[in-house]
Write a protein that holds these residues in place. Sequence first.
Motif, mmCIF file in Angstrom:
data_model
loop_
_atom_site.group_PDB
_atom_site.id
_atom_site.type_symbol
_atom_site.label_atom_id
_atom_site.label_comp_id
_atom_site.label_asym_id
_atom_site.label_seq_id
_atom_site.Cartn_x
_atom_site.Cartn_y
_atom_site.Cartn_z
ATOM 1 N N ASP A 82 -19.041 18.614 -19.854
ATOM 2 C CA ASP A 82 -20.174 17.974 -19.446
ATOM 3 C C ASP A 82 -20.950 17.014 -20.460
ATOM 4 O O ASP A 82 -21.647 15.797 -20.173
ATOM 5 C CB ASP A 82 -21.314 19.273 -19.359
ATOM 6 C CG ASP A 82 -20.736 20.469 -18.519
ATOM 7 O OD1 ASP A 82 -19.729 20.447 -17.921
ATOM 8 O OD2 ASP A 82 -21.713 21.621 -18.335
ATOM 9 N N ARG A 86 -21.828 13.806 -19.442
ATOM 10 C CA ARG A 86 -23.065 13.205 -19.932
ATOM 11 C C ARG A 86 -23.472 11.607 -19.842
ATOM 12 O O ARG A 86 -24.557 10.862 -19.412
ATOM 13 C CB ARG A 86 -23.889 14.030 -20.123
ATOM 14 C CG ARG A 86 -25.252 13.461 -20.631
ATOM 15 C CD ARG A 86 -25.739 15.208 -21.295
ATOM 16 N NE ARG A 86 -26.033 16.275 -20.184
ATOM 17 C CZ ARG A 86 -25.135 17.254 -21.578
ATOM 18 N NH1 ARG A 86 -24.671 17.425 -22.422
ATOM 19 N NH2 ARG A 86 -24.712 18.379 -20.533
ATOM 20 N N LEU A 177 -15.255 21.095 -16.165
ATOM 21 C CA LEU A 177 -16.933 21.749 -16.279
ATOM 22 C C LEU A 177 -17.620 22.397 -15.866
ATOM 23 O O LEU A 177 -17.155 23.533 -15.384
ATOM 24 C CB LEU A 177 -17.087 20.425 -15.506
ATOM 25 C CG LEU A 177 -16.635 18.918 -15.165
ATOM 26 C CD1 LEU A 177 -16.578 18.225 -13.848
ATOM 27 C CD2 LEU A 177 -17.720 18.363 -16.622
ATOM 28 N N SER A 178 -18.879 22.702 -16.342
ATOM 29 C CA SER A 178 -19.599 24.145 -15.474
ATOM 30 C C SER A 178 -20.021 23.660 -13.869
ATOM 31 O O SER A 178 -19.600 22.933 -13.559
ATOM 32 C CB SER A 178 -20.626 23.456 -16.351
ATOM 33 O OG SER A 178 -21.405 22.984 -15.920
ATOM 34 N N VAL A 181 -22.438 21.290 -13.101
ATOM 35 C CA VAL A 181 -21.622 19.880 -13.023
ATOM 36 C C VAL A 181 -20.941 19.699 -11.457
ATOM 37 O O VAL A 181 -20.554 18.588 -11.015
ATOM 38 C CB VAL A 181 -21.205 19.662 -13.939
ATOM 39 C CG1 VAL A 181 -20.784 17.896 -14.012
ATOM 40 C CG2 VAL A 181 -22.291 19.859 -14.811
ATOM 41 N N THR A 239 -27.912 21.596 -18.533
ATOM 42 C CA THR A 239 -27.149 21.052 -18.335
ATOM 43 C C THR A 239 -27.699 19.611 -17.958
ATOM 44 O O THR A 239 -27.191 18.642 -17.804
ATOM 45 C CB THR A 239 -26.053 21.521 -17.385
ATOM 46 O OG1 THR A 239 -26.957 22.064 -15.810
ATOM 47 C CG2 THR A 239 -25.584 23.312 -17.555
ATOM 48 N N CYS A 303 -30.022 14.507 -17.035
ATOM 49 C CA CYS A 303 -28.193 14.126 -17.465
ATOM 50 C C CYS A 303 -28.839 14.384 -18.941
ATOM 51 O O CYS A 303 -27.464 14.000 -19.846
ATOM 52 C CB CYS A 303 -27.866 14.594 -16.572
ATOM 53 S SG CYS A 303 -27.183 12.191 -16.877
#
Length: 305
Positions: A82, A86, A177-178, A181, A239, A303
């Motif tokens: 992430d 970002r 990725l989470s 996201v 996040t 973000c």
Amino acid sequence: WRAGADSGKICHAFFGFCDIRAFTTLTEVLQSDVVRVVNVVAKHVHEAVCEGFGAPNKNMGDAFLLVWKPTQVELGASEVADSALRAYIRIIIELARSRELNRLLLRADLQERLPGFRMQLGFGLHYGWAVEAAIGSAYKLDASYLSPHVNLAARLESASKIYNTPILISGDTYRLLSAGVQALCRLMDRVTVKGSMQPMELYTYDVPDVVSRGGAIPDDIDWSLLSHAQYGRNRDACTGFRVAGELQGHEPHTNLRADASTGSHAPSSSAGPYRASLDAFFRAVPPTTSPQFRAKFVAAVECYL
């Protein structure tokens, strides 16, 4: 690191490659001033990556090799993934609002050669293994990463031009990725890369256009007022990749609400500084700004804050 070492070590990391678009023309027109452009870009790239748990590995004139190693920080692979994405979004936004950079790019000779030109970078992001080693001699030594996975990050950046998107992410990165996201990423294609028998998915994150009438978002907008303290401390808020309410079908955690009549986003009464900053921004952009733009911009700004 020491010169003459017999072997390196295997590491697993996120490898990023970013490249300044139209660099050949920039160099031809700007001549020695192109160094100022590169250094402004490098400053923003390095800051975003280092503050996002990564490290710049190589500066190659118009390109940068970037590395995020989850084992070097007390975070899981998902959080580092992430952070890498970002950092890319932060770089795009900050370069768009850099007054110094836009002064250089608005030169008459450059605009005559490339009408309407503004800074554009391409980004590739891939996760895999590499041999981490010191390459060179006592005269010149570099910390290097040797792997086809590093090359793949460069190929992704190059392919981003074909897909007309600034960011191209491999399926291996996407899967780390989470979930929040992942929901903001878009599947672009499924391809078989040269030298591999396994097909690979390609994803992108649609960063909103952040150029105003004057060529950049005004620097006098205090984005530091957009702190997460105003929005709550749950994981989704941290996040910073949330989709706005109308895209998800529910109220976002930022207390933003969509105004059906104007398409604008108004913060709750408790977010006075947030309202002032967003109002200032939307006064700077063209009046044709759509509700979708506003929603994505809010998510993009958050973000990296």
